[in-house]
Design a protein around this motif. Structure first.
Motif: not given
Ligand SMILES: Cc1cc2nc3c(=O)[nH]c(=O)nc-3n(C[C@H](O)[C@H](O)[C@H](O)COP(=O)(O)OP(=O)(O)OC[C@H]3O[C@@H](n4cnc5c(N)ncnc54)[C@H](O)[C@@H]3O)c2cc1C
Length: 415
Positions: A336-343, A224-228, A347-361
């Protein structure tokens, strides 16, 4: 952007899902390392998701100070990409003007200036009349405070994302467009690859950078990724002689929950509404042009609610024409802080999301961090604040969890 030969690849060393700014940044950083075959899979076209809708302010000083090194990396990589591609990416270094009119926002602005200075950034106070001269549409009381940070900029997010993607391809990364990943596959505690519309691709590492759709893919492997997804929107005015000009700074107005920047000869302005609309990702189409969140299709409700606070700073708004309305979705987390990394344990799964309005920056820092994680290198940043499991057991699809994310978004007033 030309696709790599899609039928020649049935395995990769790293698969990245999603060709928004985050996926493309990760592909770029990975392509610089000796990791073997890097494959990015995008189901539509590069940058066609929420990335292309961003206001793309690259504000460096942040109340959430852990984000600042990630943003610094973005500025560095923009210069690097320009060198590598031999072209300018059109970074608009107009600076940012932060305005505070109430005791609470003055306190916060004072803190932000301190944070900026401690990080070695330029930040200085300007008198209200000097601030008005920088942004002729702006009206300030004598008691207002204004701080100028000249190194801040904005960029066209489409141009930046394509630059990441082209440089990655140039370094050997493979990009498939118009191909959906349908499943992430695991065998016990190890990721084994993805199913796509073109068949199975074996890979020991899969990075989920599918933006607002990332959580649905991760659910398939019980992560489960903690973002909406929550609504973000802004308006662009028609041009007005003398009132707006291309070189005026980004203006941040926390008392009005607003931000602005030049857009052509008009003004782009965004309002953060108090009652944020969050979306159940299961109801989202793959095509952002089909996004219908509620009856308020042009955001008039937000504009009408926000006008009383904005008009004292921007009186001309009352008589201006709106040329464009842009709406999209940002992924928000409860802090308001991103979701970066694995669980841990998978092994082998990584996520990069939850960018809370700052993903470009923060795209440069996120790209670098994920490339380092994927290749087991020491990370340049402390990723503890970004942990996937930091909220404990959650159901990201529940209304209660989405409300927590929307609530955080509703409190955002800074750049
Ligand atoms: C109105 C607005 C203003 C904003 N302003 C700013 C700002 O000023 N500064 C800032 O830094 N950020 C801003 N943002 C936030 C920024 O846009 C996001 O943080 C960033 O674009 C997230 O990028 P992404 O790559 O995660 O998502 P996306 O750009 O949405 O990319 C995800 C990609 O994954 C693809 N995908 C999904 N599912 C699959 C699948 N199954 N298979 C293959 N591909 C798939 C999608 O098609 C999409 O292209 C703003 C956002 C909005 C909406």
């Amino acid at each position: 952007m030309i696709d790599s030969n899609r039928y020649a690849v049935h395995s990769a060393d790293v698969v990245i899902i999603g060709g928004g700014v985050i996926g493309c940044a990760i592909a770029y950083y990975l392509s610089q390392q000796a990791v073997g075959r890097v494959l990015l899979i995008e189901r539509r076209l590069i940058a066609e998701g929420n990335t292309t809708r961003a206001a793309a302010l690259l504000t460096r000083a942040r109340a959430k100070t852990c984000l600042m090194p990630l943003v610094r990396e973005t500025y560095q990589v923009i210069a690097e990409l320009e060198d590598q591609l031999g072209e300018t990416l059109g970074l608009r270094r107009v600076g940012s003007l932060h305005v505070a009119a109430s005791p609470a926002t003055k306190y916060e602005l004072n803190e932000l200036v301190e944070v900026a200075r401690q990080a070695g950034l330029e930040a200085y106070w300007v008198a209200p009349q000097d601030a008005e001269a920088m942004a002729p549409w702006l009206e300030l009381d004598h008691g207002a405070w204004a701080a100028y940070m000249p190194e801040d900029a904005f960029i066209d997010p489409y141009v930046l994302t394509h630059a990441y993607a082209r440089a990655a391809q140039h370094n050997g990364a493979i990009i498939w467009q118009t191909t959906a990943v349908t499943d992430i596959l695991r065998s016990g505690q190890q990721i084994v690859g993805v199913n796509t519309e073109l068949g199975f691709v074996a890979s020991p590492i899969v990075i989920d950078a599918a933006g607002v759709w990332a959580g649905l893919l991760a659910q398939q492997i019980d992560c489960p990724l903690p973002m909406a997804p929550v609504r973000s929107h802004y308006w662009i005015t028609t041009s007005q002689n003398g009132l707006f000009h291309r070189e005026q700074p980004i203006v941040i107005l926390p008392d009005a929950r607003a931000y602005t920047r030049p857009e052509g000869t008009g003004l782009l302005f965004g309002l953060r509404e108090e009652h944020v609309v969050s979306v159940d990702p299961r109801l989202l189409s793959a095509d952002m042009n089909e996004l219908v969140l509620n009856d308020d299709r042009q955001g008039w409700g937000t504009l009408i609610d926000g006008a009383p606070a904005l008009l004292p700073f921007f009186p001309a708004l009352e008589r201006l024409e709106i040329a464009h309305y842009i709406v999209g979705l940002s992924t928000y987390t409860p802090d308001g802080i991103f979701v970066l990394g694995g669980l841990p344990g998978l092994k082998g799964f990584l996520a990069a999301t939850g960018c809370s309005g700052a993903g470009i920056a923060a795209s440069g820092g996120i790209g670098l961090a994920l490339a380092q994680l994927a290749t087991d290198q020491p990370c340049s940043f402390d990723l503890e604040p970004y942990r996937i499991d930091r909220f404990g057991l959650i159901d990201p699809l529940s209304e209660e969890f989405r409300w927590r994310c929307a609530y955080t978004r509703s409190k955002k007033t800074s750049g």
